[in-house]
Motif scaffolding. Structure first.
Motif, PDB file in Angstrom:
ATOM      1  N   TYR A  70       0.834  -1.199   0.000  1.00 11.69           N
ATOM      2  CA  TYR A  70       0.000   0.000   0.000  1.00 11.69           C
ATOM      3  C   TYR A  70       0.869   1.250   0.000  1.00 11.69           C
ATOM      4  N   LEU A  71       0.628   2.116  -0.981  1.00  7.65           N
ATOM      5  CA  LEU A  71       1.404   3.350  -1.136  1.00  7.65           C
ATOM      6  C   LEU A  71       0.626   4.597  -0.719  1.00  7.65           C
ATOM      7  N   TYR A  72      -0.680   4.490  -0.617  1.00  4.94           N
ATOM      8  CA  TYR A  72      -1.526   5.652  -0.351  1.00  4.94           C
ATOM      9  C   TYR A  72      -2.401   5.401   0.872  1.00  4.94           C
ATOM     10  N   ALA A  73      -2.529   6.416   1.700  1.00  3.73           N
ATOM     11  CA  ALA A  73      -3.416   6.403   2.862  1.00  3.73           C
ATOM     12  C   ALA A  73      -4.254   7.673   2.795  1.00  3.73           C
ATOM     13  N   TYR A  74      -5.580   7.504   2.932  1.00  2.86           N
ATOM     14  CA  TYR A  74      -6.463   8.665   2.830  1.00  2.86           C
ATOM     15  C   TYR A  74      -7.742   8.421   3.628  1.00  2.86           C
ATOM     16  N   SER A  75      -8.407   9.491   3.950  1.00  2.00           N
ATOM     17  CA  SER A  75      -9.589   9.443   4.815  1.00  2.00           C
ATOM     18  C   SER A  75     -10.892   9.396   4.008  1.00  2.00           C
ATOM     19  N   ARG A  76     -11.984   9.165   4.720  1.00  2.00           N
ATOM     20  CA  ARG A  76     -13.313   9.240   4.103  1.00  2.00           C
ATOM     21  C   ARG A  76     -13.538  10.647   3.566  1.00  2.00           C
ATOM     22  N   GLU A  77     -13.067  11.655   4.292  1.00  2.00           N
ATOM     23  CA  GLU A  77     -13.225  13.042   3.854  1.00  2.00           C
ATOM     24  C   GLU A  77     -12.460  13.298   2.554  1.00  2.00           C
ATOM     25  N   ASP A  78     -11.259  12.723   2.440  1.00  2.00           N
ATOM     26  CA  ASP A  78     -10.505  12.836   1.178  1.00  2.00           C
ATOM     27  C   ASP A  78     -11.307  12.225   0.031  1.00  2.00           C
ATOM     28  N   ARG A  79     -11.882  11.066   0.292  1.00  2.00           N
ATOM     29  CA  ARG A  79     -12.681  10.393  -0.743  1.00  2.00           C
ATOM     30  C   ARG A  79     -13.828  11.281  -1.195  1.00  2.00           C
ATOM     31  N   ALA A  80     -14.558  11.831  -0.255  1.00  2.00           N
ATOM     32  CA  ALA A  80     -15.717  12.656  -0.591  1.00  2.00           C
ATOM     33  C   ALA A  80     -15.304  13.924  -1.333  1.00  2.00           C
ATOM     34  N   ARG A  81     -14.281  14.580  -0.839  1.00  2.00           N
ATOM     35  CA  ARG A  81     -13.849  15.861  -1.407  1.00  2.00           C
ATOM     36  C   ARG A  81     -13.211  15.687  -2.785  1.00  2.00           C
ATOM     37  N   LYS A  82     -12.456  14.613  -2.966  1.00  2.00           N
ATOM     38  CA  LYS A  82     -11.686  14.441  -4.194  1.00  2.00           C
ATOM     39  C   LYS A  82     -12.271  13.408  -5.148  1.00  2.00           C
ATOM     40  N   GLY A  83     -13.315  12.726  -4.708  1.00  2.00           N
ATOM     41  CA  GLY A  83     -13.941  11.731  -5.572  1.00  2.00           C
ATOM     42  C   GLY A  83     -13.124  10.456  -5.728  1.00  2.00           C
ATOM     43  N   TRP A  84     -12.326  10.141  -4.727  1.00  2.00           N
ATOM     44  CA  TRP A  84     -11.481   8.948  -4.815  1.00  2.00           C
ATOM     45  C   TRP A  84     -12.283   7.689  -4.536  1.00  2.00           C
ATOM     46  N   ARG A  85     -11.784   6.575  -4.996  1.00  2.00           N
ATOM     47  CA  ARG A  85     -12.442   5.281  -4.812  1.00  2.00           C
ATOM     48  C   ARG A  85     -12.190   4.741  -3.410  1.00  2.00           C
ATOM     49  N   LEU A  86     -12.914   3.694  -3.066  1.00  2.00           N
ATOM     50  CA  LEU A  86     -12.665   2.976  -1.816  1.00  2.00           C
ATOM     51  C   LEU A  86     -11.257   2.414  -1.830  1.00  2.00           C
ATOM     52  N   GLY A  87     -10.655   2.339  -0.679  1.00  2.00           N
ATOM     53  CA  GLY A  87      -9.324   1.756  -0.586  1.00  2.00           C
ATOM     54  C   GLY A  87      -9.356   0.250  -0.755  1.00  2.00           C
ATOM     55  N   ASP A  88      -8.186  -0.314  -1.014  1.00  2.00           N
ATOM     56  CA  ASP A  88      -8.048  -1.766  -1.100  1.00  2.00           C
ATOM     57  C   ASP A  88      -8.214  -2.394   0.282  1.00  2.00           C
ATOM     58  N   GLN A  89      -7.869  -1.642   1.297  1.00  2.00           N
ATOM     59  CA  GLN A  89      -8.088  -2.028   2.689  1.00  2.00           C
ATOM     60  C   GLN A  89      -8.630  -0.799   3.407  1.00  2.00           C
ATOM     61  N   VAL A  90      -9.594  -1.007   4.300  1.00  2.00           N
ATOM     62  CA  VAL A  90     -10.219   0.115   5.006  1.00  2.00           C
ATOM     63  C   VAL A  90     -10.289  -0.199   6.501  1.00  2.00           C
ATOM     64  N   TYR A  91      -9.811   0.744   7.308  1.00  2.00           N
ATOM     65  CA  TYR A  91      -9.965   0.689   8.762  1.00  2.00           C
ATOM     66  C   TYR A  91     -11.117   1.616   9.114  1.00  2.00           C
ATOM     67  N   LYS A  92     -12.050   1.142   9.937  1.00  2.00           N
ATOM     68  CA  LYS A  92     -13.195   1.954  10.346  1.00  2.00           C
ATOM     69  C   LYS A  92     -13.372   1.860  11.851  1.00  2.00           C
ATOM     70  N   SER A  93     -13.659   2.994  12.452  1.00  2.00           N
ATOM     71  CA  SER A  93     -13.961   3.024  13.881  1.00  2.00           C
ATOM     72  C   SER A  93     -14.508   4.393  14.242  1.00  2.00           C
ATOM     73  N   ARG A  94     -15.532   4.416  15.066  1.00  2.00           N
ATOM     74  CA  ARG A  94     -16.092   5.654  15.607  1.00  2.00           C
ATOM     75  C   ARG A  94     -16.373   6.709  14.539  1.00  2.00           C
ATOM     76  N   GLY A  95     -16.895   6.276  13.397  1.00  2.00           N
ATOM     77  CA  GLY A  95     -17.231   7.210  12.329  1.00  2.00           C
ATOM     78  C   GLY A  95     -16.059   7.675  11.492  1.00  2.00           C
ATOM     79  N   MET A  96     -14.882   7.146  11.756  1.00  2.00           N
ATOM     80  CA  MET A  96     -13.695   7.521  10.982  1.00  2.00           C
ATOM     81  C   MET A  96     -13.318   6.379  10.053  1.00  2.00           C
ATOM     82  N   GLU A  97     -12.631   6.715   8.966  1.00  2.00           N
ATOM     83  CA  GLU A  97     -12.157   5.719   8.017  1.00  2.00           C
ATOM     84  C   GLU A  97     -10.748   6.070   7.554  1.00  2.00           C
ATOM     85  N   LEU A  98      -9.939   5.043   7.417  1.00  2.00           N
ATOM     86  CA  LEU A  98      -8.617   5.153   6.810  1.00  2.00           C
ATOM     87  C   LEU A  98      -8.595   4.169   5.649  1.00  2.00           C
TER      88      LEU A  98
END
Length: 107
Positions: A70-98
């Protein structure tokens, strides 16, 4: 350590380790700069680091491990703001996403 805390601290040590792993993967990749100073410029979240973040950062710098793919790490907010796709792996907790991705998420 401040970057690890800012990018993934609320998600816990596994997520902070995953962010550090993306940094090491970038250092090892011929497609990215091979200096810490240049690699850390790609990460913009910072927070007061806790003991776990300091420990992970210390190990990444002083006793680096062989990183994963994995070369890139980004948040749910990055996805929404920039239109990025779901990550290949996603960490989720307390309303946050990596999201972690092997290739550019915006392509």
């Amino acid at each position: 350590a401040a970057i690890l805390q800012g990018e993934a601290g609320p998600l816990g040590p596994d997520a902070m380790h995953a962010v550090a792993d993306t940094m090491l993967a970038r250092l090892a990749s011929p497609d990215f700069p091979n200096h810490w100073e240049e690699v850390i410029e790609a990460y913009y979240a910072h927070d007061e680091p806790g003991a776990e973040a300091v420990s992970i950062a210390y190990t990444a710098v002083m006793e680096p491990w062989h990183p994963g793919d994995y070369l890139y790490a980004y948040s749910r907010e990055d996805r929404a703001r920039k239109g990025w796709r779901l990550g290949d792996q996603v960490y989720k907790s307390r309303g946050m996403e990596l999201h972690l991705s092997m290739d550019w998420p915006g392509g």
